[in-house]
Design a protein around this motif. Structure first.
Motif, short mmCIF file in Angstrom:
data_model
loop_
_atom_site.label_atom_id
_atom_site.label_comp_id
_atom_site.label_asym_id
_atom_site.label_seq_id
_atom_site.Cartn_x
_atom_site.Cartn_y
_atom_site.Cartn_z
N ILE A 22 0.96 -1.01 0.35
CA ILE A 22 -0.37 0.04 -0.26
C ILE A 22 0.75 1.09 -0.26
O ILE A 22 1.69 1.58 0.75
N THR A 23 0.31 2.67 -0.80
CA THR A 23 1.07 3.78 -0.51
C THR A 23 0.79 3.97 1.16
O THR A 23 0.36 3.86 2.25
N LEU A 24 1.85 5.40 0.25
CA LEU A 24 1.96 6.39 1.92
C LEU A 24 0.30 7.05 2.30
O LEU A 24 -0.10 6.41 3.95
N ASN A 25 -0.24 7.11 2.10
CA ASN A 25 -1.51 8.02 2.66
C ASN A 25 -3.17 7.40 2.33
O ASN A 25 -4.31 7.63 3.49
N ALA A 26 -3.00 5.93 1.41
CA ALA A 26 -3.92 4.88 1.98
C ALA A 26 -4.37 4.65 2.85
O ALA A 26 -5.79 4.54 3.31
N ARG A 39 -8.78 6.79 8.85
CA ARG A 39 -9.48 7.21 9.12
C ARG A 39 -11.07 7.87 9.39
O ARG A 39 -11.97 7.61 10.23
N ALA A 40 -11.19 7.13 7.91
CA ALA A 40 -12.88 7.14 7.82
C ALA A 40 -13.55 6.15 8.55
O ALA A 40 -15.07 6.58 8.99
N GLU A 56 -3.70 12.96 13.05
CA GLU A 56 -2.54 12.25 12.06
C GLU A 56 -3.05 11.79 11.13
O GLU A 56 -2.67 12.32 10.09
N ALA A 57 -4.49 10.77 10.23
CA ALA A 57 -5.12 10.42 10.01
C ALA A 57 -5.59 11.75 8.71
O ALA A 57 -5.63 11.38 7.35
N HIS A 66 -5.21 14.46 3.57
CA HIS A 66 -5.85 15.65 2.62
C HIS A 66 -4.04 16.13 2.24
O HIS A 66 -4.25 17.45 1.77
N GLY A 67 -3.21 15.06 2.69
CA GLY A 67 -2.12 16.39 2.23
C GLY A 67 -0.90 16.78 2.44
O GLY A 67 -0.58 17.84 2.27
#
Length: 263
Positions: free
Chosen positions: A82-86, A92-93, A197-198, A203-204
């Protein structure tokens, strides 16, 4: 990130798998079971004319499950990485949805549970009205706008003896995440920190890259230096644990409220 490095996600994935039929992922709410006619939750729903407590909490739990199952399927696929933000975005959701359900259900008072559910309905219809404004959508002749529905919710709350401000106050996710955490025995401030944090990763934003990573190199660039940063995968563990505890707490409380008193 590799599968082995994310093995601490397995308790969360196991919890989700115990509630979701992988052959029927479009009906995740079925894993929650039926609401007994004489249960506390059925009593909460009575006379709410469609603005049910049970729908609010069921939607919250299933939304949380949806995001967890999606992350599970990404991580556990063949050669899954997996990538960093996903993962931060999905978890978070999941935190927000599960915390919302916990918050609505945690009180032992029917009036409080109803008031919180109606507050969510009111907020939802306000958001719908904003969407209608943006899209120019006009309700059909016998339909109602989001604003109209919000007024109905407010009137229903008043008829039930719930103060208007308890229904009309906007939702604050940081507050609800904190309250949900306390309800399942966790620290309010720590839970909000994990959520922030999440949210920042989702939101980048740049600050979590600086606050949660370790520099591994630097290169001089025009106007300063460019840093190479590494994020330890274990940084995600407290967030995953938070989702697990909130989701488990929501499912457990739902089962209590949905069960017949004779069970």
């Amino acid at each position: 990130m590799t599968q082995a490095e994310l093995s601490y996600l397995l308790p969360l994935f196991d919890l989700a798998s115990s509630l979701v039929d992988d052959d029927d992922v479009e009906h995740m709410e079925m894993g929650l079971g039926e609401i007994a006619p004489d249960s506390l939750l059925a009593g909460d729903d009575r006379d709410l004319t469609g603005f049910w407590v049970s729908m609010v909490v069921t939607n919250g739990i299933t939304a949380s499950l949806d995001h967890v199952v999606t992350l599970r399927d990404i991580v556990t696929r063949d050669r899954g990485t997996i990538t960093l933000n996903a993962p931060w975005t999905l978890l978070r959701a999941a935190v927000e949805s599960a915390a919302m359900a916990v918050w609505v259900m945690e009180s032992g008072q029917r009036a409080t549970r109803r008031g919180r559910a109606l507050r969510l309905w009111h907020y939802d219809f306000g958001q719908r009205q904003l969407w209608e404004d943006d899209t120019g959508r006009v309700p059909p002749p016998k339909g109602s706008s989001g604003k109209d529905r919000a007024k109905e919710v407010l009137a229903l709350g008043t008829a039930l003896g719930i103060k208007p401000t308890q229904v009309s106050t906007d939702i604050n996710y940081a507050d609800i995440v904190g309250r949900g955490a306390v309800a399942v025995g966790l620290d309010r401030t720590a839970a909000r920190a994990r959520w922030r944090e999440a949210s920042a990763f989702a939101h980048g934003r740049s600050w979590p890259l600086l606050a949660l990573t370790s520099p591994t190199g630097a290169q001089e660039i025009e106007g300063g230096f460019g840093l190479s940063l590494t994020l330890n995968e274990d940084r995600l563990r407290p967030l995953a644990d938070l989702v697990h505890d909130l989701l488990n707490g929501a499912v457990t409380r739902y089962a209590e409220l949905a069960a017949s008193p004779d069970e």
